[in-house]
Design an enzyme around this catalytic site. Sequence first.
Site, PDB file in Angstrom:
ATOM      1  N   ASN A 167       0.855  -1.323   0.100  1.00 40.83           N
ATOM      2  CA  ASN A 167       0.008  -0.156   0.123  1.00 40.83           C
ATOM      3  C   ASN A 167       0.586   1.160   0.090  1.00 40.83           C
ATOM      4  O   ASN A 167       0.273   2.532   0.185  1.00 40.83           O
ATOM      5  CB  ASN A 167      -0.945   0.037   1.248  1.00 40.83           C
ATOM      6  CG  ASN A 167      -2.038  -1.038   1.112  1.00 40.83           C
ATOM      7  OD1 ASN A 167      -1.944  -2.208   0.911  1.00 40.83           O
ATOM      8  ND2 ASN A 167      -3.371  -0.602   1.219  1.00 40.83           N
ATOM      9  N   VAL A 204       0.303   6.488  -1.357  1.00 37.73           N
ATOM     10  CA  VAL A 204       0.125   5.778  -0.095  1.00 37.73           C
ATOM     11  C   VAL A 204      -1.695   5.446  -0.325  1.00 37.73           C
ATOM     12  O   VAL A 204      -2.377   6.253  -0.486  1.00 37.73           O
ATOM     13  CB  VAL A 204       0.115   6.718   1.263  1.00 37.73           C
ATOM     14  CG1 VAL A 204      -0.655   5.930   2.472  1.00 37.73           C
ATOM     15  CG2 VAL A 204       1.569   6.979   1.489  1.00 37.73           C
ATOM     16  N   CYS A 205      -1.940   4.289  -0.424  1.00 37.22           N
ATOM     17  CA  CYS A 205      -3.096   3.645  -0.511  1.00 37.22           C
ATOM     18  C   CYS A 205      -3.891   3.259   0.846  1.00 37.22           C
ATOM     19  O   CYS A 205      -3.461   2.442   1.297  1.00 37.22           O
ATOM     20  CB  CYS A 205      -3.347   2.225  -1.367  1.00 37.22           C
ATOM     21  SG  CYS A 205      -2.593   2.779  -3.158  1.00 37.22           S
ATOM     22  N   LEU A 206      -4.914   4.169   1.030  1.00 37.04           N
ATOM     23  CA  LEU A 206      -5.479   4.261   2.166  1.00 37.04           C
ATOM     24  C   LEU A 206      -7.150   4.882   1.845  1.00 37.04           C
ATOM     25  O   LEU A 206      -7.534   5.882   1.313  1.00 37.04           O
ATOM     26  CB  LEU A 206      -5.080   5.023   3.486  1.00 37.04           C
ATOM     27  CG  LEU A 206      -3.885   4.609   4.152  1.00 37.04           C
ATOM     28  CD1 LEU A 206      -3.306   5.685   5.232  1.00 37.04           C
ATOM     29  CD2 LEU A 206      -4.219   3.159   4.671  1.00 37.04           C
TER      30      LEU A 206
END
Length: 449
Positions: free
Chosen positions: A85, A92-94
């Site tokens: 992520n 940033v994968c959130l």
Amino acid sequence: MADQSIIRITKEIGELQKSSDLSIAVAFRDRDVRNVKALIIGPHETPYEFGFFEFSVKFNKEYPRKSPTVTGTTTNSGRCRFNPNIYASGKVCLSILGTWRGERGEEWSAAQGLESILLSIQSLMSSNPYENEPGFEDANQTHDKENQKNYIAKIRHETLRISIIQRLEEYLGITANGTVTPASESEYFDLDMDDENDMGGSAVPWEPFKDLCKRRFLWYYDSYLDTIKKAKEEVKDSQPFTRMPFEGASNSMDGKFNYTELEQRIRRIKAALDAEPEKWATEGISPRTKDTTVAVNLARQCEQIKESYKHSDVPHNVELVDNNPFVWNVTYFGRPMTNLDGGMFRIRLNFSPRFPEEQPRVKFLTSMFHHRIAADGTPCYFPNASRREDVKQHIDAIIEALEEEQPPYDPRTLVHPEAHKLYWGNPDERKMYNRQLRRSVQRSMEEDF
């Protein structure tokens, strides 16, 4: 709206800077509150352990109605993907950032803030980050276990190489051949020189976590060596990294293991950090420094602290070394009716001419076996963040770390692996810890003061 947004951002940053969280730090330049740098220190017992991971946080004018943009900057110039992520590009994968599809209720809300974002990123740095990859639950478990092991192994290596070693080498001016490039006099004496406007565009890069990372490196030095020792038993030098199924050509973590080289570089960094206080001491007696505000202030504080001990029940003593205000000796006497009773320990405090921007380097000259003191004598203590210029509160915080009878367990204070293991072990191990501590107390009276 804009003013309210800035007030909210400033308040959140202030609260984080005052907090006792040892794994998160934030900083911003006064003129640009919407652009924040954040540092996350990798959690214990993960492949990210005690690594220094930096992020750029950009707040828009709609904050907190809209989430900020977060970019990872510890990527080896865009060549290293540290997590399924956290991409090599810094993305940033959130779900709370709107960069990943999440379940209902996981999206951003104005009730969230900078701390919740950083804690969410920190949670990605788990003991098995491979699990963060979408579809992990449906993967072939037999083949997957080997991938998990291989992924953990290369993250551990690159955490040391990139987030710790490369960062500290840059801070210290250590070149590829191991030599140290001395800092210029302007860096020593002109404290405004990191401001671009003051330097006509040729600024020294703004590194707000430089001093923090140096001091934390000294805390965790033995843990880094332990990690290398264990990893050498699992992988061989020149063994290539295994590419993961989710890694692409420009979004991967490629390379080869070389723990022998990493150990050499780690030791060079330690030697360079140990040499810095000696350089500060020399700077402290130079004509350009001895009459500065910092020197005068430190000398005055020493006299005030010395006087305060004369009128207290505590017999601790403070004195300047060779009349140099940048080098102090503190003599600590163990508190009666404790395991420290009868002990007499000498502690050296070295101050930088840039104090308090650079915090003091503290070392026990008298050896003590204690879970909060590293093998080389570096203590793990927590000065008050809002009173960094007050030397007395540094000394008080050191003493508190020594004398605290029932400290809460905190793996971020792991500075002496052997003592930490015994102190937090079973009752027999705690007894063994107490015996070794008492031996060091008894030896302290025999050492030459």
